[in-house]
Scaffold this active site. Structure first.
Site, PDB file in Angstrom:
ATOM      1  N   ARG A  37       0.902 -14.557   7.936  1.00  0.00           N
ATOM      2  CA  ARG A  37      -0.024 -13.847   8.852  1.00  0.00           C
ATOM      3  C   ARG A  37       0.493 -13.641  10.269  1.00  0.00           C
ATOM      4  O   ARG A  37       0.119 -12.773  10.927  1.00  0.00           O
ATOM      5  CB  ARG A  37      -1.418 -14.317   9.058  1.00  0.00           C
ATOM      6  CG  ARG A  37      -2.156 -14.562   7.709  1.00  0.00           C
ATOM      7  CD  ARG A  37      -2.177 -13.318   6.818  1.00  0.00           C
ATOM      8  NE  ARG A  37      -1.266 -13.421   5.713  1.00  0.00           N
ATOM      9  CZ  ARG A  37      -0.815 -12.416   5.105  1.00  0.00           C
ATOM     10  NH1 ARG A  37      -1.484 -11.214   5.360  1.00  0.00           N
ATOM     11  NH2 ARG A  37      -0.053 -12.560   4.032  1.00  0.00           N
TER      12      ARG A  37
ATOM     13  N   ASP B 150      -4.274  -2.483  -7.691  1.00  0.00           N
ATOM     14  CA  ASP B 150      -4.023  -2.962  -6.551  1.00  0.00           C
ATOM     15  C   ASP B 150      -4.371  -4.484  -6.462  1.00  0.00           C
ATOM     16  O   ASP B 150      -5.375  -4.936  -7.318  1.00  0.00           O
ATOM     17  CB  ASP B 150      -4.606  -2.341  -5.538  1.00  0.00           C
ATOM     18  CG  ASP B 150      -4.399  -2.806  -4.224  1.00  0.00           C
ATOM     19  OD1 ASP B 150      -3.038  -3.439  -4.020  1.00  0.00           O
ATOM     20  OD2 ASP B 150      -5.012  -2.799  -3.062  1.00  0.00           O
ATOM     21  N   GLU B 151      -3.608  -5.410  -5.905  1.00  0.00           N
ATOM     22  CA  GLU B 151      -3.893  -6.848  -5.595  1.00  0.00           C
ATOM     23  C   GLU B 151      -4.344  -7.425  -7.123  1.00  0.00           C
ATOM     24  O   GLU B 151      -5.206  -8.214  -7.340  1.00  0.00           O
ATOM     25  CB  GLU B 151      -5.154  -7.003  -4.901  1.00  0.00           C
ATOM     26  CG  GLU B 151      -5.071  -6.368  -3.495  1.00  0.00           C
ATOM     27  CD  GLU B 151      -4.177  -7.233  -2.594  1.00  0.00           C
ATOM     28  OE1 GLU B 151      -3.430  -8.122  -2.799  1.00  0.00           O
ATOM     29  OE2 GLU B 151      -4.043  -6.914  -1.383  1.00  0.00           O
TER      30      GLU B 151
ATOM     31  N   THR C 260       0.913  -1.146   0.070  1.00  0.00           N
ATOM     32  CA  THR C 260      -0.159   0.058   0.119  1.00  0.00           C
ATOM     33  C   THR C 260       0.872   1.311   0.045  1.00  0.00           C
ATOM     34  O   THR C 260       0.425   2.307  -0.805  1.00  0.00           O
ATOM     35  CB  THR C 260      -1.102  -0.015   1.158  1.00  0.00           C
ATOM     36  OG1 THR C 260      -1.692  -1.234   1.055  1.00  0.00           O
ATOM     37  CG2 THR C 260      -1.955   1.161   1.270  1.00  0.00           C
TER      38      THR C 260
ATOM     39  N   GLN D  72       0.184 -15.042  -3.308  1.00  0.00           N
ATOM     40  CA  GLN D  72      -0.892 -14.996  -2.684  1.00  0.00           C
ATOM     41  C   GLN D  72      -2.126 -14.990  -3.463  1.00  0.00           C
ATOM     42  O   GLN D  72      -3.200 -14.567  -3.108  1.00  0.00           O
ATOM     43  CB  GLN D  72      -0.795 -13.486  -1.886  1.00  0.00           C
ATOM     44  CG  GLN D  72       0.199 -13.606  -0.710  1.00  0.00           C
ATOM     45  CD  GLN D  72       0.389 -12.316   0.088  1.00  0.00           C
ATOM     46  OE1 GLN D  72      -0.366 -12.202   0.973  1.00  0.00           O
ATOM     47  NE2 GLN D  72       1.136 -11.385  -0.118  1.00  0.00           N
TER      48      GLN D  72
END
Length: 710
Positions: free
Chosen positions: A665, A269-270, A61, A300
């Site tokens: 995570r 994004d992503e 980000t 991911q």
């Protein structure tokens, strides 16, 4: 003869970025000082195509927002920048950060989700597609209601037909019984997947919904009628906001060229989560100038089941020859021990952009724990006790710990143990296990068999049948009360004989007969209760009746079926139905240990403010906790056996990426848990083989824990 005149004012020349060590002229940001080397290279990249592989916890980000600020600081007008995200929250957060970096310069910048940008474009040009600009957007409930009306009015649900050709169910059959046309929720999921993957409906049915193969033509007809009804009503559903935007850009040259000129710089994004429609939308908008920067992490990419296409990010350099590829590998989240395990795990995948995450944080001296447990019950006991130890002895807040799993049903034992131990928890992967609709559905039939005067359970059970609403259910209940069995202390000699005379709508007749036969399987005159053990009852309901309801009612029937199989395993603990039902009621209504006020009411926000998180890894992506427990790390469970069987090597690699997401995570502590034996598994007692993913890394990366005293 025409002349081209190029502007060089504050709007900026398309593709011309200042080649300076800091920002553009007049900017106050020292980009070189505020970014690491890899982030800086991506943020200050020259115009053109660029793929930024941003590893887990690497500041994705931050990179995107500084890129926007860099463009603005280099005199690119905000209205010439398009920032596409997957959530409104992400879009808001990025714009807030940009405004902080370059105050007052972001006004007019186009940012938002793919769907929100699509809506914005369609509001301006819907008339070109036969809609007015005041079109309505159907939310999920509205869309389901309209689709239900189309199904009913089309007549396809009457005598929909199946492979059996008869009215009653046959055990082991693979296609629904007569009349079981998919309900709106299941059909909506099927149509949505076809739309977002740009795949013909018949192919989606063959790949994912094989039990509807004989209904393909009727499903296609309903899809066409649904599209027409939406257009007649000047309405679009959520998928239309993408599909119709792509159609607008693809089929209307003037519109496409206008926005290609406007959006001189496109940032995504992503990107690893994009589907076929989203990818086409990006390419159409960037076709004029090619100034596109996509940011994501191929490691991911975990959402193929909902239409995301891994090939989009993997083959970006092939589709854009000469594209710059930037890798951002400094991780600011996890300790080195966690990252070392993560790096070795994902290295086993063949199809990927090779990367090596490097920890910015120092070691805290603790390796990830590999915890071998005897059974799922012992696994739950360990997790619960360790959570309490960390909270009470090491000062870790409940909210800084999470239990992650591959599938929602794997959390059942954990939920029960935490409830028993009064540890506060919240579930973000779904409802608490026993509160889920499909669990309550099958239990309703058991409750009515045990207590024939239970009107609530009777009503829930009969309304599962096609054509039976509140009015018909009430009439059936009144008729049932006339039966002597309704007041009897023991079950009747035959349920089917008592139910057969009761009048039901024609559409429900086959299923009504089926329920009677299933209830007859409940009976055991030799037992104290007159009924067979709970596990046998549940198996009869699921296999003899409810499995068809799952397929025709839900777009995630497989996952719900797994929940029900876990419920059967749970029921093995009980010898008789009344005892199990009483325990279920206590578990469902148990105090969940959430902080409450003086009157005993839940304090608003208390559970969310300090509670352990239970969630699937899919839901956990993008989040982080100080302590993470990964549970049920056994082959078949994780990796998921069905995914590996159906998707082969590609499915296995996505499962490994999912494991990688779970591992990354964890900030400080990671616990990898696997039970060795699953007593009374749905398919019989089963030894559990440790997940193959636990063999992907050097054993020296973990500390093996031996659990005693249970």
């Amino acid at each position: 003869m025409s002349r081209t005149y190029t502007l060089t004012s504050a709007t900026g020349a398309p593709g011309a970025l200042a080649d300076v060590p800091g920002a553009g002229a007049g900017a106050e940001i020292d980009f070189r000082a505020e970014l690491n080397d890899q982030q800086y290279a991506a943020v200050t990249a020259a115009a053109g195509q660029a793929l930024v592989i941003a590893g887990a916890g690497s500041g994705k980000t931050r990179t995107l927002t500084y890129r926007v600020a860099y463009l603005l600081a280099n005199a690119i007008a905000p209205e010439n920048i398009l920032l596409l995200t997957f959530t409104n929250k992400a879009a808001r957060e990025m714009i807030e950060r940009v405004n902080h970096l370059v105050p007052g310069q972001a006004a007019g910048l186009w940012s938002g989700t793919f769907h929100s940008i699509g809506n914005r474009l369609l509001r301006l040009h819907a008339d070109r597609l036969g809609f007015s600009r005041q079109f309505s957007i159907l939310d999920s409930d509205d869309a389901r209601q309209l689709l239900t009306a189309v199904i009913d009015q089309s007549g396809v649900a009457r005598g929909a037909g199946g492979a059996d050709g008869g009215g009653t169910a046959k055990r082991g059959r693979k296609k629904p019984v007569d009349g079981e046309f998919p309900k709106a929720q299941a059909l909506g999921g099927l149509l949505s997947l076809a739309t977002n993957t740009c795949t013909p409906i018949e192919d989606i049915i063959l790949r994912r919904f094989g039990y509807f193969e004989d209904l393909t033509e009727k499903i296609q007809r309903v899809a066409g009628l649904y599209t027409k009804r939406k257009k007649d009503a000047n309405s679009m559903d959520f998928d239309d906001l993408l599909a119709l935007t792509v159609a607008l850009l693809r089929d209307h040259d003037g519109v496409r060229q206008f926005y290609q000129r406007q959006f001189q710089f496109i940032l995504v994004d992503e990107y690893q989560d994009t589907n076929a429609l989203q990818s086409e939308m990006i390419e159409l908008l960037a076709g004029g100038h090619g100034n596109i920067m996509v940011v994501g992490d191929d490691a991911q990419s975990i959402y193929s089941w909902r239409g995301a296409n891994f090939e989009n990010i993997l083959k970006f350099p092939e589709r854009h020859p000469g594209a710059q590829v930037h890798k951002i590998e400094t991780n600011y989240r996890s300790v080195p021990e966690v990252l070392a395990l993560a790096n070795e795990s994902i290295a086993a995948n063949r199809r990927q952009f090779a990367k090596n995450l490097v920890a910015a944080r120092p070691s805290q001296g603790m390796k990830p724990a590999l915890v071998r447990l005897d059974t799922p019950t012992v696994q739950a006991a360990f997790v619960s006790q360790r959570l309490r130890d960390l909270h009470e002895n090491e000062g870790v807040a409940w909210k800084d710990m999470a239990v992650l799993y591959r599938a929602h049903f794997q959390s059942m034992d954990i939920q029960m143990q935490l409830t028993h131990d009064r540890i506060p928890f919240v579930i973000t992967s779904g409802l608490r296990f026993f509160e889920q609709a499909h669990v309550k559905d099958v239990v309703a039939l058991l409750k009515w068999a045990a207590n024939p005067r239970d009107e609530v359970s009777f009503d829930r059970a009969v309304r599962l049948l096609p054509g039976i609403g509140p009015g018909a259910a009430a009439k059936l209940w009144t008729a049932w009360l006339q039966s002597p069995a309704a007041a009897a202390e023991r079950p009747p000699a035959s349920f089917s004989a008592l139910l057969a005379p009761l009048k039901v709508p024609p559409r429900a007749q086959a299923a009504w007969t089926q329920i009677g036969e299933v209830l007859d399987e409940f009976l055991d005159p030799e037992s104290d209760t007159g009924l067979r053990p709970p596990n046998a009852l549940l198996t009869s309901v699921i296999e003899g009746f409810y499995d068809d309801h799952l397929k025709t009612s839900f777009d995630n029937a497989r996952e719900r079926r797994q929940d029900l199989e876990q419920l059967v395993v749970f029921s093995e603990r009980y010898d008789d139905l009344p005892t199990m039902l009483a325990e279920l009621a206590l578990l469902t209504n148990a105090d969940d240990a959430t902080p409450r006020d003086g009157s005993g009411r839940r304090r608003p926000g208390a559970a969310e403010s300090d509670a352990v998180t239970l969630t699937s890894i899919h839901q956990a992506k993008g989040l982080e906790w100080k302590v993470v427990f990964l549970i049920w790390l056994t082959d078949g469970m994780f990796p998921n056996a069905r995914v590996v069987e159906e998707a082969g090597p590609e499915g296995l690699e996505e499962e490994r990426r999912l494991f990688y997401v779970g591992v990354t995570r964890a900030m400080d502590q990671l616990y990898l848990c696997h039970p060795e034996f699953w007593p009374k598994a749905y398919s019989g007692d089963a030894f559990q083989i440790p997940s193959r993913f636990l063999s992907d890394f050097d054993p020296a990366r973990v500390e093996e824990w031996t659990i005693r005293g249970f």
